[in-house]
Design a protein around this motif. Structure first.
Motif, short mmCIF file in Angstrom:
data_model
loop_
_atom_site.label_atom_id
_atom_site.label_comp_id
_atom_site.label_asym_id
_atom_site.label_seq_id
_atom_site.Cartn_x
_atom_site.Cartn_y
_atom_site.Cartn_z
N ALA A 28 0.81 -1.22 0.00
CA ALA A 28 0.00 0.00 0.00
C ALA A 28 0.84 1.27 0.00
N HIS A 29 2.13 1.14 0.28
CA HIS A 29 3.01 2.30 0.35
C HIS A 29 4.34 2.00 -0.33
N GLU A 81 -3.59 7.32 9.52
CA GLU A 81 -4.25 6.59 8.44
C GLU A 81 -4.56 5.14 8.80
N TRP A 82 -3.91 4.61 9.86
CA TRP A 82 -4.15 3.22 10.25
C TRP A 82 -4.98 3.10 11.53
N GLU A 113 -0.89 -9.06 -0.76
CA GLU A 113 -1.79 -8.09 -0.14
C GLU A 113 -1.02 -7.14 0.78
N GLU A 114 0.09 -7.63 1.33
CA GLU A 114 0.86 -6.84 2.29
C GLU A 114 2.12 -6.24 1.73
N HIS A 115 2.82 -6.99 0.87
CA HIS A 115 4.12 -6.54 0.39
C HIS A 115 4.24 -6.74 -1.12
N ARG A 116 4.97 -5.82 -1.74
CA ARG A 116 5.14 -5.86 -3.19
C ARG A 116 6.51 -6.34 -3.61
N ASP A 117 7.50 -6.30 -2.68
CA ASP A 117 8.85 -6.69 -3.05
C ASP A 117 9.63 -7.04 -1.78
N TRP A 118 10.80 -7.61 -1.97
CA TRP A 118 11.69 -7.95 -0.86
C TRP A 118 13.12 -7.86 -1.34
N THR A 119 14.04 -7.68 -0.39
CA THR A 119 15.45 -7.62 -0.73
C THR A 119 16.28 -7.99 0.49
N TRP A 120 17.46 -8.52 0.24
CA TRP A 120 18.47 -8.73 1.28
C TRP A 120 19.51 -7.64 1.10
N MET A 121 19.92 -7.00 2.17
CA MET A 121 20.95 -5.98 2.06
C MET A 121 21.79 -5.91 3.32
#
Length: 150
Positions: A28-29, A81-82, A113-121
């Motif tokens: 959502a963000h 907003e939440w 529904e909750e997340h659009r992407d992921w990464t390891w850093m």
């Protein structure tokens, strides 16, 4: 009947021994990156909440890799907003911090529904990407936590 979220949540910093940190981008963000977070449901323990949220948000098997309670609690104001997700008058949340060490970076299955992407850093970069102050502070604690074996 409306079911409100409890103002009691977990933050789970997932990392490797090399201090690579998993971050998830909120659906959502776009641009809001974070570790695993989520509110307690019903009367589950905070450990159960951490395990459930890790499984739901990443697909990681928490019977193989167990979260460790860091015994750190943060309180903060819930974003306006939440607030509709909480009972009327609830404006603050109490967050309990956990760590979860994996042997190395794993592929993640995010909940769309909750997340659009992921990464390891690397931890030094991950803290800069998080929008949450409590998430940044927890990531900055990783070298010390790892040295202590937690």
């Amino acid at each position: 009947m409306t079911r409100f979220k409890q103002p009691l949540s977990v933050l789970v910093v997932i990392h490797t021994p090399a201090l690579e940190v998993l971050l998830l981008e909120r659906a959502a963000h776009p641009g809001f990156w974070q570790s695993v977070t989520g509110s307690r449901e019903d009367d589950e323990s905070l450990f159960e909440t951490a395990c459930r949220e890790v499984k739901e948000e990443t697909g990681i098997d928490t019977t193989r890799y167990l979260p460790v309670d860091w015994q750190i609690t943060n309180s903060f104001e819930i974003f306006a907003e939440w607030r509709h997700r909480y009972a009327p008058g609830i404006t603050e949340n109490t967050e309990h911090v956990f760590g979860l060490q994996l042997p190395g970076p794993l592929d993640i299955a995010v909940s769309p529904e909750e997340h659009r992407d992921w990464t390891w850093m690397p931890w030094q970069e991950a803290d800069q990407r998080c929008f949450s102050w409590s998430n940044r502070v927890a990531i900055l604690m990783l070298p010390q936590r790892l040295a202590q074996g937690t």
